[in-house]
Design an enzyme around this catalytic site. Structure first.
Site, PDB file in Angstrom:
ATOM      1  NE  ARG A  26      -1.256   2.397   3.009  1.00  0.00           N
ATOM      2  CZ  ARG A  26      -0.665   3.612   3.537  1.00  0.00           C
ATOM      3  NH1 ARG A  26      -0.742   4.830   2.662  1.00  0.00           N
ATOM      4  NH2 ARG A  26      -0.421   3.854   4.760  1.00  0.00           N
ATOM      5  CG  ASP A  27       3.529   4.196   3.115  1.00  0.00           C
ATOM      6  OD1 ASP A  27       3.416   5.281   2.182  1.00  0.00           O
ATOM      7  OD2 ASP A  27       4.089   4.320   3.852  1.00  0.00           O
ATOM      8  CG  HIS A 225       5.590   4.401   9.117  1.00  0.00           C
ATOM      9  ND1 HIS A 225       4.485   3.733   8.328  1.00  0.00           N
ATOM     10  CD2 HIS A 225       6.073   5.181   8.232  1.00  0.00           C
ATOM     11  CE1 HIS A 225       4.650   3.940   7.116  1.00  0.00           C
ATOM     12  NE2 HIS A 225       5.586   4.848   6.715  1.00  0.00           N
ATOM     13  CB  CYS A 258       4.961  10.970   1.407  1.00  0.00           C
ATOM     14  SG  CYS A 258       3.521  11.820   1.809  1.00  0.00           S
ATOM     15  CG  ASN A 267       7.821   3.511   3.905  1.00  0.00           C
ATOM     16  OD1 ASN A 267       7.483   4.199   4.590  1.00  0.00           O
ATOM     17  ND2 ASN A 267       7.005   3.208   2.478  1.00  0.00           N
TER      18      ASN A 267
END
Length: 338
Positions: A26-27, A225, A258, A267
């Protein structure tokens, strides 16, 4: 290292086990310049599950105009939903991000059992990401969390910009604590503290966690995170573990960034995290060889090498399990439980 695994040397003051909240599907993929085919996403999630990950954030039920890379949520989730029906310890949690009540309706209609809402500790990012103030965003999440609870679904709260904001600079600890308390009051079961642009350092992490404890926020309800913009993600994670945090977000292969904060890089790579945790004798349930093979497989489909240092190191040594979720070859380097 022998057979591509670190030597385990335990350290005092650390948890015996860490739950990895895998966000790559997802991210990670939401930041891709083009949409990844739904069948590739489904295979990615299955390979992650076969590598031992038991919490895999599957998708987001947002309007396609916001995040076009995740416009296939209605097609993707049913393709992997059976993973959640596996027996016992093999069952996979498949949370999904929802921005509002409409997103929640779509998710619940497909049988999603855990949802996440996405807030901001700063006004600038709240407006950039949600086109709302912090207060307006929290007001929007209130009925989402309430309805999810009524439906028996778990609720996670993401809080971005907990350490620094590209428009506002360093974020005061008290400001973050205040928004965290409000998210818990809305009914969030877990809060994920986001270092969205990767500017946190271990001392800052420790100060925030201590302040949250002082404000009555149990450490057991917190996850972290981290983004690795300045190479601090692993050291920040270690600081959080020493404070008692046992849930860490990570993205296979270091995918992601992002879309609303251009200074945000990838990440924390799940493989880099697993290498460190296994080296500390901390159980994750993850097979590092299979996980590495999964990220190599995905990198090939994205047309570029993985930014994960561990993926690159193990790949160059030929020490990853190449079978994926469908093959039959068993590598001598498959991870054994510590």
């Amino acid at each position: 290292m022998i057979e591509g695994l670190p030597m385990a040397v335990a350290a005092e003051g650390l948890p015996d086990r860490v739950r990895i909240h895998e966000v790559g599907a997802r991210d990670g993929l939401q930041n891709e310049p083009s949409t990844v085919p739904v069948e590739v996403k489904a295979e990615f999630i299955r390979r992650l599950a076969d590598a031992g990950l038991r919490t895999i954030e599957a998708t987001s039920f947002v309007h396609p105009r916001w995040v076009p890379q995740l416009a296939d949520a209605e097609e993707l989730f049913p393709a992997v939903a059976d993973l959640a029906d596996r027996a016992g310890a093999d069952a996979v949690r498949l949370p999904a991000l929802v921005p509002n009540e409409r997103g929640l309706e779509r998710a619940l209609a497909l049988g999603v059992r855990e949802i996440a809402v996405f807030g901001s500790a700063t006004e600038s990012f709240a407006r950039a990401n949600l086109n709302r103030t912090v207060d307006e965003a929290l007001a929007m999440f209130e009925p989402v969390a309430a309805r999810a609870k009524e439906a028996g679904a778990g609720v996670r709260g993401y809080l971005s910009m907990c350490f620094g904001d590209p428009w506002e600079g360093p974020v005061p600890v008290a400001q973050v604590v205040g928004v965290c308390r409000r998210l818990l009051d809305l009914g969030c079961d877990e809060l994920s503290l986001g270092d969205t642009i990767g500017v946190a350092t271990p001392g800052h992490v420790t100060a925030l966690l201590a302040a949250l404890n002082d404000a009555g926020v149990p450490t057991g309800r917190l996850a972290v995170h981290f983004h690795d913009t300045y190479g601090q993600a692993l050291s920040n994670t270690l600081a959080a573990l020493r404070h008692g945090v046992t849930a860490v977000d990570a993205s296979a292969g270091g995918l992601g960034g992002c879309p609303y904060a251009k200074s945000a890089t990838g990440n924390l790579a799940t493989e880099d995290l697993v290498w460190m945790l296994h080296g500390l004798g901390i159980d994750t349930g993850v097979d590092l060889g299979r996980l590495t093979a999964t990220s190599v497989w995905m990198a090939e489909r994205l047309g570029r090498p993985s930014p994960s240092r561990t993926v690159r190191a193990l790949s160059s040594q030929g020490t990853h399990d190449t079978r994926g979720s469908q093959g039959t070859q068993v590598s001598r380097d498959s991870h054994k439980e510590q």
